[in-house]
Design a protein around this motif. Structure first.
Motif, PDB file in Angstrom:
ATOM      1  N   HIS A  89       0.658 -52.073  10.040  1.00  0.00           N
ATOM      2  CA  HIS A  89       0.259 -52.461  11.399  1.00  0.00           C
ATOM      3  C   HIS A  89       1.018 -53.697  11.882  1.00  0.00           C
ATOM      4  O   HIS A  89       0.665 -54.284  12.893  1.00  0.00           O
ATOM      5  CB  HIS A  89      -1.267 -52.610  11.538  1.00  0.00           C
ATOM      6  CG  HIS A  89      -1.932 -53.553  10.587  1.00  0.00           C
ATOM      7  ND1 HIS A  89      -3.133 -53.259   9.989  1.00  0.00           N
ATOM      8  CD2 HIS A  89      -1.602 -54.781  10.134  1.00  0.00           C
ATOM      9  CE1 HIS A  89      -3.516 -54.283   9.218  1.00  0.00           C
ATOM     10  NE2 HIS A  89      -2.597 -55.208   9.299  1.00  0.00           N
ATOM     11  N   LYS A  90       2.050 -54.053  11.163  1.00  0.00           N
ATOM     12  CA  LYS A  90       2.951 -55.098  11.650  1.00  0.00           C
ATOM     13  C   LYS A  90       4.215 -54.393  12.175  1.00  0.00           C
ATOM     14  O   LYS A  90       4.191 -53.788  13.225  1.00  0.00           O
ATOM     15  CB  LYS A  90       3.223 -56.128  10.553  1.00  0.00           C
ATOM     16  CG  LYS A  90       1.959 -56.951  10.215  1.00  0.00           C
ATOM     17  CD  LYS A  90       2.239 -58.084   9.262  1.00  0.00           C
ATOM     18  CE  LYS A  90       1.135 -59.117   9.199  1.00  0.00           C
ATOM     19  NZ  LYS A  90      -0.139 -58.662   8.651  1.00  0.00           N
ATOM     20  N   GLY A 136       9.336 -62.775   2.678  1.00  0.00           N
ATOM     21  CA  GLY A 136       9.096 -63.285   4.001  1.00  0.00           C
ATOM     22  C   GLY A 136       7.823 -64.118   4.039  1.00  0.00           C
ATOM     23  O   GLY A 136       6.723 -63.563   4.070  1.00  0.00           O
ATOM     24  N   ALA A 177       4.823 -58.158   3.348  1.00  0.00           N
ATOM     25  CA  ALA A 177       3.984 -57.560   4.395  1.00  0.00           C
ATOM     26  C   ALA A 177       4.800 -57.153   5.616  1.00  0.00           C
ATOM     27  O   ALA A 177       4.746 -56.009   6.049  1.00  0.00           O
ATOM     28  CB  ALA A 177       2.860 -58.519   4.781  1.00  0.00           C
ATOM     29  N   GLY A 196      -5.073 -53.306   5.178  1.00  0.00           N
ATOM     30  CA  GLY A 196      -4.150 -54.346   5.628  1.00  0.00           C
ATOM     31  C   GLY A 196      -3.458 -54.957   4.428  1.00  0.00           C
ATOM     32  O   GLY A 196      -3.734 -54.594   3.270  1.00  0.00           O
ATOM     33  N   ALA A 197      -2.559 -55.899   4.710  1.00  0.00           N
ATOM     34  CA  ALA A 197      -1.814 -56.519   3.601  1.00  0.00           C
ATOM     35  C   ALA A 197      -2.740 -57.302   2.681  1.00  0.00           C
ATOM     36  O   ALA A 197      -2.458 -57.454   1.492  1.00  0.00           O
ATOM     37  CB  ALA A 197      -0.712 -57.413   4.154  1.00  0.00           C
ATOM     38  N   VAL A 205       1.012 -62.013  13.108  1.00  0.00           N
ATOM     39  CA  VAL A 205       2.175 -61.099  13.055  1.00  0.00           C
ATOM     40  C   VAL A 205       1.613 -59.781  13.562  1.00  0.00           C
ATOM     41  O   VAL A 205       1.089 -58.975  12.792  1.00  0.00           O
ATOM     42  CB  VAL A 205       2.733 -60.928  11.620  1.00  0.00           C
ATOM     43  CG1 VAL A 205       4.035 -60.121  11.645  1.00  0.00           C
ATOM     44  CG2 VAL A 205       2.970 -62.278  10.940  1.00  0.00           C
ATOM     45  N   SER A 259      -3.702 -64.664   2.077  1.00  0.00           N
ATOM     46  CA  SER A 259      -4.435 -63.468   1.640  1.00  0.00           C
ATOM     47  C   SER A 259      -4.222 -63.185   0.150  1.00  0.00           C
ATOM     48  O   SER A 259      -5.084 -62.585  -0.490  1.00  0.00           O
ATOM     49  CB  SER A 259      -4.004 -62.247   2.465  1.00  0.00           C
ATOM     50  OG  SER A 259      -2.646 -61.977   2.248  1.00  0.00           O
TER      51      SER A 259
HETATM   52  C1  LIG Z   1       3.115 -62.245   4.347  1.00  0.00           C
HETATM   53  C2  LIG Z   1       1.743 -61.755   4.723  1.00  0.00           C
HETATM   54  N1  LIG Z   1       0.923 -61.267   3.776  1.00  0.00           N
HETATM   55  C3  LIG Z   1      -0.310 -60.828   4.050  1.00  0.00           C
HETATM   56  C4  LIG Z   1      -0.803 -60.852   5.332  1.00  0.00           C
HETATM   57  C5  LIG Z   1      -2.207 -60.366   5.592  1.00  0.00           C
HETATM   58  O1  LIG Z   1      -2.148 -59.229   6.381  1.00  0.00           O
HETATM   59  P1  LIG Z   1      -3.438 -58.458   6.952  1.00  0.00           P
HETATM   60  O2  LIG Z   1      -3.946 -59.332   8.046  1.00  0.00           O
HETATM   61  O3  LIG Z   1      -2.875 -57.169   7.432  1.00  0.00           O
HETATM   62  O4  LIG Z   1      -4.417 -58.289   5.879  1.00  0.00           O
HETATM   63  C6  LIG Z   1       0.020 -61.332   6.358  1.00  0.00           C
HETATM   64  C7  LIG Z   1      -0.474 -61.403   7.749  1.00  0.00           C
HETATM   65  O5  LIG Z   1       0.131 -61.962   8.623  1.00  0.00           O
HETATM   66  C8  LIG Z   1       1.316 -61.786   6.054  1.00  0.00           C
HETATM   67  O6  LIG Z   1       2.142 -62.251   6.996  1.00  0.00           O
END
Ligand SMILES: Cc1ncc(COP(=O)(O)O)c(C=O)c1O
Length: 467
Positions: free
Chosen positions: A294-295, A236, A265, A141-142, A81, A184
């Protein structure tokens, strides 16, 4: 002073002018730039005693690495994403490096950058239609946002049993309920010592859904017999962008004792659109929310936000306090981000987000979100009637999850994806959905247009026809 540092300081303007020119050139041609790296650079690990200066280093970068940079911020990079970076976000990001502030303290610690961060969080809450009673901050990040939120959730679980897990360690099981958590969130449970295998899996709704079945959720809650637990819900899912029923979960919150976390996220940005914001109805009652900037906010990596209800402030400080360093002050007296999140020193990550929010406002984000959804539907509509492909799930928001029709083996899908990606015109990623190998195209880039989707459809047609 070292001679090379002296020379570079004197030639700073020329150096930055060159970077600017090359950078603008790259961004102006990003639509034509390949989305696929054909080679990897040879690693040269020897560091000479005397350096070459910044300009010669810039030339080396341009000779060795720049030609291999893919158009990750371009309009047809639909893997994972992956957001792009708006012009204002890039400006904010440059300034973050130039001013190089250490964003942790609001006052009394030298700089004011944390105030910018607090303001940016307020702007983001306003954009997403969330109330002001969340305390938020920026992480990389997420993944780190999920980690941060779940760390406070873990502390809350301990508190219910009269334990301070941050001090005493984790000596108790922590029940976690989830249906389709992002990888994650699972990784965060590992990192937090809760254990990724401890998830009590809630069934998904019938009929090609990834959202949790509320009846099964309640059954699993009842089985815990009043034990406090963490609920990880999805705003989502990553494959098919299914949303859990937040209104129903909010109602359960009145009946049972649990920490409610939402991983929103990218789906959280549905709140920017009047047409789609109902998907998030009720999310304001969550204890914590993950939002990735950053998405869909289209700021450069690394930028995500955690939002934790302000009423949990003491728990959050208990989790992250950096209190064994007297020179950093009392965590409860002086607000400092280092007592609310994993990092101590950190760059002013909020500035690119502040720039882009101010520059484009609510209407700008409504446009970006609705445009991406329309583009996903455009691709989905093509696949729905195509003799070559089939949708693995309906296009619910901005992601198209599909596979090849009538394939001899499942490897055909992977082979097709490789062929498609190696054109360098588009980048998608492989997935497995309900046991079936598939392909995902996720659209969150402000640059993408209907013409990009047309181009990709025609490529897919050509490649499929050849098979
Ligand atoms: C729903 C969701 N959560 C968490 C993440 C992890 O994000 P990051 O790669 O920014 O740590 C993503 C990444 O695509 C995601 O789509």
């Amino acid at each position: 002073m070292n001679e090379l540092l002296k020379q570079d300081a004197a030639a700073l303007e020329t150096l930055l002018e060159k970077v600017k020119q090359k950078g603008v050139q790259y961004l102006e041609q990003i639509n034509e730039r390949s989305t696929n790296a054909e080679q990897v650079p040879v690693i040269e690990g020897h560091l000479p005693a005397t350096g070459v200066g910044a300009e010669a280093t810039l030339y080396e970068f341009y000779r060795r690495f720049e030609p291999l940079m893919v158009a990750a911020g371009g309009p047809r990079y639909w893997g994972f994403v992956t957001g792009g970076a708006t012009p204002a976000a890039i400006a904010g990001d440059w300034l973050t490096s130039i001013y190089d502030q250490n964003s942790f303290a609001v006052k009394g610690q030298g700089d004011i950058s944390a105030n910018i961060e607090l303001e940016t969080i307020q702007l983001l809450l306003d954009l997403l239609g969330l109330p002001g009673d969340f305390l938020g901050g920026f992480v990389t990040g997420a993944t780190m946002s999920n980690f941060t939120c779940l760390a406070v959730a873990r502390q809350w679980i301990g508190q219910q049993a009269g334990k301070d897990i941050a001090r005493e360690g984790l000596h108790m099981p922590v029940p976690v309920l989830a249906a389709t958590p992002h990888s994650s969130a699972i990784k965060s449970l590992s990192l937090l010592g809760i254990g990724s295998s401890q998830i009590i899996v809630v069934q998904t709704e019938e009929g090609n859904r990834e959202s949790m079945q509320m009846a099964d959720l309640e059954k699993k809650i009842e089985a815990l017999q009043g034990q406090p637990f963490i609920l990880v819900s999805s705003g989502g899912t990553v494959n098919t962008v299914d949303f859990d029923d937040f209104t129903a979960i909010a109602a359960l919150k009145k009946k049972y004792h649990f920490w409610w976390h939402i991983d929103a996220a990218f789906g959280g940005f549905a709140a920017c659109s009047d047409q789609y914001k109902q998907l998030l109805k009720g999310w304001e009652d969550a204890d914590s929310i993950t939002v990735d900037c950053h998405k869909w906010l289209n700021v450069p990596y690394e930028s995500a936000v955690f939002l934790v209800k302000d009423r949990h402030r003491l728990l959050q400080v208990a989790t992250f306090q950096n209190s064994n360093a007297p020179y950093l002050g009392d965590p409860l007296e002086n607000f400092s981000f280092m007592n609310f999140l994993p990092e101590n020193s950190r760059r002013l990550k909020a500035l690119p987000a502040w720039f882009t929010l101010k520059a484009y406002g609510k209407n700008g984000y409504k446009y970006i979100v609705e445009n991406c959804i329309a583009l996903a539907q455009q691709l989905g509509n093509y696949i729905e009637v195509s003799p070559h492909f089939e949708l693995l799930a309906p296009v619910r928001l901005n992601t198209v999850c599909f596979t090849l029709k009538n394939t001899a083996t499942e490897n055909d899908t992977a082979a097709f994806l490789q062929e498609l990606n190696s054109t360098g015109k588009v980048f998608m990623t492989a997935t497995v959905y309900k046991g079936k190998k598939g392909i995902r195209a996720a659209m969150v880039n402000w640059r993408s247009t209907a013409a990009d989707v047309e181009l990709v459809i025609s490529l897919m047609e050509q490649l499929a026809a050849k098979r």
